[in-house]
Design a protein around this motif. Structure first.
Motif, PDB file in Angstrom:
ATOM      1  N   GLN A 103      10.473   3.423  -5.979  1.00  0.00           N
ATOM      2  CA  GLN A 103      10.650   4.707  -6.528  1.00  0.00           C
ATOM      3  C   GLN A 103       9.199   5.193  -7.097  1.00  0.00           C
ATOM      4  O   GLN A 103       8.841   6.351  -6.876  1.00  0.00           O
ATOM      5  N   GLU A 104       9.021   4.330  -8.036  1.00  0.00           N
ATOM      6  CA  GLU A 104       7.604   4.515  -8.801  1.00  0.00           C
ATOM      7  C   GLU A 104       6.462   4.623  -7.717  1.00  0.00           C
ATOM      8  O   GLU A 104       5.721   5.534  -8.214  1.00  0.00           O
ATOM      9  N   GLN A 105       6.504   3.880  -6.891  1.00  0.00           N
ATOM     10  CA  GLN A 105       5.367   3.948  -5.896  1.00  0.00           C
ATOM     11  C   GLN A 105       5.577   5.408  -5.196  1.00  0.00           C
ATOM     12  O   GLN A 105       4.360   6.067  -4.991  1.00  0.00           O
ATOM     13  N   SER A 106       6.477   5.604  -4.716  1.00  0.00           N
ATOM     14  CA  SER A 106       6.839   6.910  -4.118  1.00  0.00           C
ATOM     15  C   SER A 106       6.249   8.012  -5.031  1.00  0.00           C
ATOM     16  O   SER A 106       5.597   9.196  -4.507  1.00  0.00           O
ATOM     17  N   ILE A 107       6.556   8.122  -6.435  1.00  0.00           N
ATOM     18  CA  ILE A 107       6.381   9.227  -7.251  1.00  0.00           C
ATOM     19  C   ILE A 107       4.976   9.162  -7.368  1.00  0.00           C
ATOM     20  O   ILE A 107       4.285  10.217  -7.653  1.00  0.00           O
ATOM     21  N   HIS A 108       4.260   8.087  -7.462  1.00  0.00           N
ATOM     22  CA  HIS A 108       2.699   7.800  -7.526  1.00  0.00           C
ATOM     23  C   HIS A 108       2.063   8.454  -6.296  1.00  0.00           C
ATOM     24  O   HIS A 108       1.378   9.418  -6.412  1.00  0.00           O
ATOM     25  N   ASP A 109       2.509   8.238  -5.226  1.00  0.00           N
ATOM     26  CA  ASP A 109       2.068   8.600  -3.956  1.00  0.00           C
ATOM     27  C   ASP A 109       2.072  10.151  -3.887  1.00  0.00           C
ATOM     28  O   ASP A 109       0.977  10.719  -3.337  1.00  0.00           O
ATOM     29  N   ASN A 110       3.315  10.790  -4.381  1.00  0.00           N
ATOM     30  CA  ASN A 110       3.426  12.255  -4.321  1.00  0.00           C
ATOM     31  C   ASN A 110       2.365  12.748  -5.189  1.00  0.00           C
ATOM     32  O   ASN A 110       1.922  13.907  -4.929  1.00  0.00           O
ATOM     33  N   LEU A 191       2.002  21.536  -9.687  1.00  0.00           N
ATOM     34  CA  LEU A 191       1.560  21.605 -11.007  1.00  0.00           C
ATOM     35  C   LEU A 191       2.582  20.658 -11.867  1.00  0.00           C
ATOM     36  O   LEU A 191       2.122  20.081 -12.774  1.00  0.00           O
ATOM     37  N   THR A 192       3.897  20.869 -11.663  1.00  0.00           N
ATOM     38  CA  THR A 192       4.778  20.037 -12.224  1.00  0.00           C
ATOM     39  C   THR A 192       5.406  18.770 -11.210  1.00  0.00           C
ATOM     40  O   THR A 192       5.535  18.870 -10.337  1.00  0.00           O
ATOM     41  N   PRO A 193       5.895  17.711 -12.029  1.00  0.00           N
ATOM     42  CA  PRO A 193       6.094  16.531 -11.413  1.00  0.00           C
ATOM     43  C   PRO A 193       7.401  16.803 -10.469  1.00  0.00           C
ATOM     44  O   PRO A 193       8.227  17.186 -10.766  1.00  0.00           O
ATOM     45  N   ARG A 194       7.272  16.139  -9.208  1.00  0.00           N
ATOM     46  CA  ARG A 194       8.617  16.200  -8.496  1.00  0.00           C
ATOM     47  C   ARG A 194       9.765  15.587  -8.990  1.00  0.00           C
ATOM     48  O   ARG A 194       9.596  14.522  -9.756  1.00  0.00           O
ATOM     49  N   TYR A 195      10.807  16.042  -8.701  1.00  0.00           N
ATOM     50  CA  TYR A 195      12.007  15.304  -8.941  1.00  0.00           C
ATOM     51  C   TYR A 195      12.472  15.602 -10.705  1.00  0.00           C
ATOM     52  O   TYR A 195      13.238  14.826 -11.297  1.00  0.00           O
ATOM     53  N   GLU A 196      11.672  16.382 -11.135  1.00  0.00           N
ATOM     54  CA  GLU A 196      11.680  16.587 -12.550  1.00  0.00           C
ATOM     55  C   GLU A 196      11.923  18.160 -12.892  1.00  0.00           C
ATOM     56  O   GLU A 196      11.002  18.907 -12.636  1.00  0.00           O
ATOM     57  N   MET A 197      12.863  18.528 -13.611  1.00  0.00           N
ATOM     58  CA  MET A 197      13.140  19.860 -13.937  1.00  0.00           C
ATOM     59  C   MET A 197      12.229  20.136 -15.215  1.00  0.00           C
ATOM     60  O   MET A 197      13.089  20.431 -16.230  1.00  0.00           O
ATOM     61  N   THR A 198      11.138  20.400 -15.228  1.00  0.00           N
ATOM     62  CA  THR A 198      10.266  20.748 -16.179  1.00  0.00           C
ATOM     63  C   THR A 198       9.320  21.534 -15.919  1.00  0.00           C
ATOM     64  O   THR A 198       8.692  21.577 -14.777  1.00  0.00           O
ATOM     65  N   ASN A 199       8.836  22.455 -17.023  1.00  0.00           N
ATOM     66  CA  ASN A 199       7.611  23.099 -16.779  1.00  0.00           C
ATOM     67  C   ASN A 199       6.525  22.498 -17.238  1.00  0.00           C
ATOM     68  O   ASN A 199       5.164  23.207 -17.337  1.00  0.00           O
ATOM     69  N   LEU A 200       6.292  21.293 -17.734  1.00  0.00           N
ATOM     70  CA  LEU A 200       5.359  20.496 -18.165  1.00  0.00           C
ATOM     71  C   LEU A 200       4.316  19.938 -17.037  1.00  0.00           C
ATOM     72  O   LEU A 200       5.061  19.305 -16.060  1.00  0.00           O
ATOM     73  N   THR A 201       3.262  20.205 -17.282  1.00  0.00           N
ATOM     74  CA  THR A 201       2.283  19.460 -16.063  1.00  0.00           C
ATOM     75  C   THR A 201       1.336  18.669 -16.673  1.00  0.00           C
ATOM     76  O   THR A 201       0.799  18.659 -17.985  1.00  0.00           O
ATOM     77  N   PRO A 202       1.070  17.504 -15.981  1.00  0.00           N
ATOM     78  CA  PRO A 202       0.183  16.397 -16.536  1.00  0.00           C
ATOM     79  C   PRO A 202      -1.318  16.768 -16.015  1.00  0.00           C
ATOM     80  O   PRO A 202      -2.258  16.030 -16.518  1.00  0.00           O
ATOM     81  N   TRP A 203      -1.467  17.768 -15.303  1.00  0.00           N
ATOM     82  CA  TRP A 203      -2.965  18.170 -14.745  1.00  0.00           C
ATOM     83  C   TRP A 203      -3.864  19.024 -15.545  1.00  0.00           C
ATOM     84  O   TRP A 203      -3.418  19.989 -15.846  1.00  0.00           O
ATOM     85  N   GLN A 204      -4.646  18.208 -16.250  1.00  0.00           N
ATOM     86  CA  GLN A 204      -5.392  18.955 -17.307  1.00  0.00           C
ATOM     87  C   GLN A 204      -6.843  18.644 -17.358  1.00  0.00           C
ATOM     88  O   GLN A 204      -7.172  17.313 -16.739  1.00  0.00           O
TER      89      GLN A 204
END
Length: 311
Positions: A103-110, A191-204
């Motif tokens: 799952q972590e690898q899938s999240i990273h690839d996405n 902009l926001t991580p998949r599978y997470e219900m958040t408006n926070l983005t890591p892309w800065q």
């Protein structure tokens, strides 16, 4: 012995049901954790699943041992329970050890895929405006009030896979105004991580002197050797920050060449994702030499990166 056997059988069957009930809760936790990518649910479910499997095997084993001592027939269901319990034990170990990695690898690839699409978006933006996106974006050229500034991320979204937020935003109001918050408080694709219900983005972006987001040099044109001598392939445009910010907010990572670097990448990850000014995207080890990373952040320090610097 005849009196004890029915009592034994009844007691052990009741205990067996309790073990399988716990097993069912564990399986449910595993399934829910797997579907939602929630590590807490997956971990809790996995441990309950593991424990209940061992418990079911133990009770079945006790049943057979007790029957042997009483010289009574061994219940057939106890052997089936041992076999099924052993299979479930192996499955639970697989779910706890292998599934999280997959799952972590899938999240990273996405995340890498999202970073590439964002990179394509700001490259198209740069082609249209003949400059790199500034940190602050105004939806209307007539607006000069910095309180009405949005993030550069908002400006490039229409260039990213037809992901246009403009119809939903009133640029005459701040990004976090009550009217706009109904949209900016929600997750946004890319902009926001998949599978997470958040408006926070890591892309800065790194905001500071000599970066590609330099407040003292707001207009930086692609290929301009006067302000961009280090070249695009060795200068970072944006990166995966360790602390998220609202995607519409004109907030990024503050950079100072004489201060420690801000946290980068996910907390449990050994790498972080970076987009360079030529649009290329790479995963970089958190163990990278700080001097090399500083050189990649600054666009005009005159330092060429050594071969294999990011390998």
């Amino acid at each position: 012995m005849d009196d004890e056997e029915p009592d034994l059988e009844t007691r052990l069957r009741a205990n067996q049901k309790l073990a399988w009930l716990a097993f069912g809760f564990g399986l449910l936790g595993l399934i829910m954790g797997g579907l939602t990518f929630d590590s807490v649910s997956r971990g809790a479910g996995g441990f309950i699943f593991l424990y209940s499997s061992v418990l079911a095997i133990a009770i079945a084993k006790l049943t057979r041992n007790r029957a042997r001592k009483l010289n009574a027939p061994k219940p057939a269901y106890s052997l089936v329970t041992i076999i099924m319990g052993a299979m479930c034990f192996v499955f639970s170990l697989f779910a706890l050890l292998v599934v999280p990695y997959v799952q972590e690898q899938s999240i990273h690839d996405n995340a890498v895929m999202d970073a590439k699409m964002i990179s394509e978006g700001w490259l198209d933006f740069s082609d249209d405006f003949d400059s790199y996106p500034q940190q602050q974006f105004f939806g209307d050229k007539s607006i000069t009030d910095k309180k009405l500034a949005y993030s550069w991320r908002v400006g490039i979204l229409p260039y990213c896979a037809n992901n246009n937020p403009f119809p939903f935003l009133d640029f005459q109001q701040a990004w976090n105004s009550p009217r706009n918050k109904t949209f900016t408080d929600e997750p946004v694709s890319l902009l926001t991580p998949r599978y997470e219900m958040t408006n926070l983005t890591p892309w800065q972006r790194f905001v500071g002197v000599d970066t590609l987001c330099d407040p003292t040099t707001p207009i930086i044109k692609p290929g301009d050797e006067n302000v961009f001598p280090d070249g695009s392939s060795s200068t970072i445009f944006f990166a995966e920050a360790g602390v998220g910010v609202p995607w519409a907010s004109p907030t990024d990572m503050v950079y100072n060449a004489n201060s420690p670097l801000p946290p980068l990448g996910k907390q449990r990850s050994s790498t972080f994702i970076v987009s360079f000014a030529d649009g290329s995207v790479r995963s970089i080890s958190k163990n990278i030499d700080a001097a090399v990373l500083h050189a990649a952040i600054r666009r005009n320090d005159g330092q060429s990166l050594p071969a294999g610097a990011f390998d």
